[in-house]
Design a protein around this motif. Structure first.
Motif, PDB file in Angstrom:
ATOM      1  N   SER A  78       0.804  -1.228   0.000  1.00  0.00           N
ATOM      2  CA  SER A  78       0.000   0.000   0.000  1.00  0.00           C
ATOM      3  C   SER A  78       0.837   1.278   0.000  1.00  0.00           C
ATOM      4  N   GLY A  79       2.132   1.155   0.283  1.00  0.00           N
ATOM      5  CA  GLY A  79       2.959   2.355   0.377  1.00  0.00           C
ATOM      6  C   GLY A  79       2.800   3.091   1.694  1.00  0.00           C
ATOM      7  N   GLU A  80       1.944   2.551   2.540  1.00  0.00           N
ATOM      8  CA  GLU A  80       1.643   3.183   3.822  1.00  0.00           C
ATOM      9  C   GLU A  80       2.812   2.997   4.800  1.00  0.00           C
ATOM     10  N   MET A  81       3.020   3.987   5.657  1.00  0.00           N
ATOM     11  CA  MET A  81       4.037   3.868   6.693  1.00  0.00           C
ATOM     12  C   MET A  81       3.496   3.010   7.825  1.00  0.00           C
ATOM     13  N   LEU A  82       4.212   1.945   8.153  1.00  0.00           N
ATOM     14  CA  LEU A  82       3.718   1.002   9.169  1.00  0.00           C
ATOM     15  C   LEU A  82       4.537   1.044  10.446  1.00  0.00           C
ATOM     16  N   GLY A  83       5.774   1.446  10.308  1.00  0.00           N
ATOM     17  CA  GLY A  83       6.636   1.385  11.475  1.00  0.00           C
ATOM     18  C   GLY A  83       7.879   2.227  11.306  1.00  0.00           C
ATOM     19  N   LEU A  84       8.709   2.193  12.340  1.00  0.00           N
ATOM     20  CA  LEU A  84       9.929   2.984  12.383  1.00  0.00           C
ATOM     21  C   LEU A  84      10.998   2.176  13.084  1.00  0.00           C
ATOM     22  N   GLU A  85      12.237   2.391  12.682  1.00  0.00           N
ATOM     23  CA  GLU A  85      13.336   1.799  13.448  1.00  0.00           C
ATOM     24  C   GLU A  85      14.084   2.916  14.155  1.00  0.00           C
ATOM     25  N   ALA A  86      14.235   2.775  15.469  1.00  0.00           N
ATOM     26  CA  ALA A  86      14.981   3.761  16.256  1.00  0.00           C
ATOM     27  C   ALA A  86      16.470   3.469  16.127  1.00  0.00           C
ATOM     28  N   LEU A  87      17.249   4.490  15.796  1.00  0.00           N
ATOM     29  CA  LEU A  87      18.694   4.327  15.619  1.00  0.00           C
ATOM     30  C   LEU A  87      19.427   5.357  16.475  1.00  0.00           C
ATOM     31  N   LEU A  88      20.376   4.894  17.248  1.00  0.00           N
ATOM     32  CA  LEU A  88      21.101   5.753  18.186  1.00  0.00           C
ATOM     33  C   LEU A  88      21.988   6.762  17.475  1.00  0.00           C
ATOM     34  N   ARG A  89      22.012   7.978  18.007  1.00  0.00           N
ATOM     35  CA  ARG A  89      22.921   9.008  17.523  1.00  0.00           C
ATOM     36  C   ARG A  89      23.652   9.598  18.726  1.00  0.00           C
ATOM     37  N   TRP A  90      24.946   9.844  18.553  1.00  0.00           N
ATOM     38  CA  TRP A  90      25.752  10.414  19.632  1.00  0.00           C
ATOM     39  C   TRP A  90      26.395  11.710  19.155  1.00  0.00           C
ATOM     40  N   GLN A  91      25.913  12.807  19.696  1.00  0.00           N
ATOM     41  CA  GLN A  91      26.460  14.121  19.360  1.00  0.00           C
ATOM     42  C   GLN A  91      27.425  14.520  20.465  1.00  0.00           C
ATOM     43  N   HIS A  92      28.724  14.441  20.176  1.00  0.00           N
ATOM     44  CA  HIS A  92      29.740  14.752  21.181  1.00  0.00           C
ATOM     45  C   HIS A  92      30.261  16.176  20.954  1.00  0.00           C
ATOM     46  N   PRO A  93      30.513  16.935  22.060  1.00  0.00           N
ATOM     47  CA  PRO A  93      30.903  18.348  21.902  1.00  0.00           C
ATOM     48  C   PRO A  93      32.163  18.559  21.055  1.00  0.00           C
ATOM     49  N   THR A  94      33.170  17.682  21.144  1.00  0.00           N
ATOM     50  CA  THR A  94      34.362  17.890  20.315  1.00  0.00           C
ATOM     51  C   THR A  94      34.531  16.848  19.203  1.00  0.00           C
ATOM     52  N   LEU A  95      34.041  15.630  19.446  1.00  0.00           N
ATOM     53  CA  LEU A  95      34.173  14.595  18.404  1.00  0.00           C
ATOM     54  C   LEU A  95      33.131  14.766  17.305  1.00  0.00           C
ATOM     55  N   GLY A  96      32.112  15.555  17.582  1.00  0.00           N
ATOM     56  CA  GLY A  96      31.038  15.741  16.599  1.00  0.00           C
ATOM     57  C   GLY A  96      30.060  14.587  16.651  1.00  0.00           C
ATOM     58  N   MET A  97      29.430  14.328  15.506  1.00  0.00           N
ATOM     59  CA  MET A  97      28.470  13.240  15.426  1.00  0.00           C
ATOM     60  C   MET A  97      29.223  11.914  15.302  1.00  0.00           C
ATOM     61  N   VAL A  98      29.120  11.067  16.318  1.00  0.00           N
ATOM     62  CA  VAL A  98      29.827   9.780  16.288  1.00  0.00           C
ATOM     63  C   VAL A  98      28.859   8.711  15.784  1.00  0.00           C
ATOM     64  N   ALA A  99      29.250   8.013  14.722  1.00  0.00           N
ATOM     65  CA  ALA A  99      28.364   7.008  14.114  1.00  0.00           C
ATOM     66  C   ALA A  99      28.310   5.745  14.976  1.00  0.00           C
ATOM     67  N   PRO A 100      27.146   5.062  14.952  1.00  0.00           N
ATOM     68  CA  PRO A 100      27.011   3.816  15.733  1.00  0.00           C
ATOM     69  C   PRO A 100      28.149   2.818  15.450  1.00  0.00           C
ATOM     70  N   ALA A 101      28.612   2.767  14.216  1.00  0.00           N
ATOM     71  CA  ALA A 101      29.683   1.831  13.869  1.00  0.00           C
ATOM     72  C   ALA A 101      30.931   2.085  14.716  1.00  0.00           C
ATOM     73  N   ARG A 102      31.109   3.331  15.192  1.00  0.00           N
ATOM     74  CA  ARG A 102      32.295   3.672  15.986  1.00  0.00           C
ATOM     75  C   ARG A 102      32.091   3.428  17.471  1.00  0.00           C
ATOM     76  N   PHE A 103      30.841   3.323  17.934  1.00  0.00           N
ATOM     77  CA  PHE A 103      30.696   3.217  19.391  1.00  0.00           C
ATOM     78  C   PHE A 103      29.851   2.043  19.892  1.00  0.00           C
ATOM     79  N   ILE A 104      29.028   1.426  19.049  1.00  0.00           N
ATOM     80  CA  ILE A 104      28.191   0.326  19.544  1.00  0.00           C
ATOM     81  C   ILE A 104      29.057  -0.849  20.024  1.00  0.00           C
ATOM     82  N   SER A 105      30.122  -1.172  19.263  1.00  0.00           N
ATOM     83  CA  SER A 105      30.957  -2.308  19.674  1.00  0.00           C
ATOM     84  C   SER A 105      31.672  -2.000  20.994  1.00  0.00           C
TER      85      SER A 105
END
Ligand code: C2E
Ligand code: CA
Ligand code: CA
Ligand code: CA
Length: 279
Positions: free
Chosen positions: A51-78
């Motif tokens: 139907s093309g209808e929106m059914l759901g959402l996936e929540a994805l973590l974001r880390w905004q660090h004051p000096t490192l900037g936006m740190v991607a999950p690949a850099r911090f989840i492990s």
């Protein structure tokens, strides 16, 4: 040649030091990220292919660090996983996702199923089920509007334990998905023991399927297998119309990917939902 060899060794040592340094830095900073309010969630829509209808959402973590900037999950989840920090962070993710989902509904937007990723460490945390019960109770979110994504490798790591925890989660009424399907080693005999609702085809298959007939065959087989086990199929990483058309043709149920939308802030999602509802 000796000289070159020595340079090479120095190069490797420098690269290794840089990696150890990066890891130490991430670990030290991650310890305070939650309390400093540096973590947030972005959300990526999942659409019905029919139907093309929106059914759901996936929540994805974001880390905004004051000096490192936006740190991607690949850099911090492990790092979070190895240090155990993923347990308190993951608990926060579940609570934040449930609360945000309720907030959209209170704003009059169509109810969405919200998916949260769970890693190995969280899955073996004895407090997992109670944490989810508390997050549902405190937010007032209906359990069927919460979905938990667990990777195939996590489930296969200890099948007996996985089956037991999944059964307890299923009893709460939440939806369950197998994430990154096709990248690990699955035994088909075990697959049917998992009380899951969705199987997510890993994005590497979606990326390669139109250029490689073998990959296309794998994608078609995964869809057929999932349907025969009564799982719905979600394709992730859909970036082109051609990929979308192929998945639709082979009866994939839902899609997620940059073609429709990148992960967005909570406000961005509210905007999309309003647009969809013609508000
Ligand atoms: P995942 O669960 O497989 O999530 C899908 C990843 O693919 C996300 O990357 C998403 O932004 C990206 N993506 C979505 N559509 C497309 C597309 O069309 N093309 C491409 N190339 N990529 C697409 P992200 O947000 O960087 O997350 C990476 C991984 O980090 C996730 O992979 C998940 O394993 C992990 N992660 C993210 N948030 C959490 C969390 O709250 N808890 C845990 N335990 N892990 C998380
Ligand atoms: Ca996922
Ligand atoms: Ca995935
Ligand atoms: Ca089912």
């Amino acid at each position: 040649a000796k000289e070159a060899g020595r340079n090479q060794i120095q190069f490797y040592e420098a690269a290794m030091h840089a990696r150890v340094h990066e890891r130490t830095l991430i670990e030290a900073e991650l310890r305070h990220a939650l309390e400093r309010g540096e973590l947030s969630l972005h959300y990526q829509p999942k659409l019905s292919l029919r139907s093309g209808e929106m059914l759901g959402l996936e929540a994805l973590l974001r880390w905004q660090h004051p000096t490192l900037g936006m740190v991607a999950p690949a850099r911090f989840i492990s790092v979070a996983e190895e240090t155990g920090l993923i347990v308190p962070i993951g608990r926060w993710v579940v609570r934040a996702a449930c609360q945000q989902n309720q907030a959209w509904q209170r704003a009059g937007l169509a109810p969405q199923r919200i998916a949260v990723n769970l890693s190995m460490r969280q899955f073996s945390d004895p407090g997992l089920v109670d944490g989810i019960i508390a997050a549902l109770a405190d937010s007032g979110l209906k359990p069927h509007l919460l979905e938990l994504e667990l990777t195939e490798s996590l489930m296969m790591h200890n099948v007996d334990a996985a089956v037991e925890v999944l059964a307890r989660l299923k009893k709460l009424g939440v939806a369950l998905s197998i994430d990154d399907f096709g990248t690990g080693y699955s035994s088909l005999a075990y697959l049917r023991l998992f009380p899951v609702d969705y199987l997510k085809i890993d994005q590497s298959f979606v990326r390669d399927m139109l250029g490689d007939p073998n990959v296309a065959a794998i994608v078609r087989s995964i869809i057929a297998l999932a349907h025969s086990l009564d799982f719905k199929v979600v394709a992730e990483g859909v970036e082109t119309e051609a990929q979308l058309a192929y998945l639709r043709r082979y009866q994939c149920d839902e899609m997620q990917g940059y073609l429709f939308s990148r992960p967005l802030s909570a406000d961005g999602i509210a905007g999309l939902l309003r647009q969809e509802a013609g508000l």
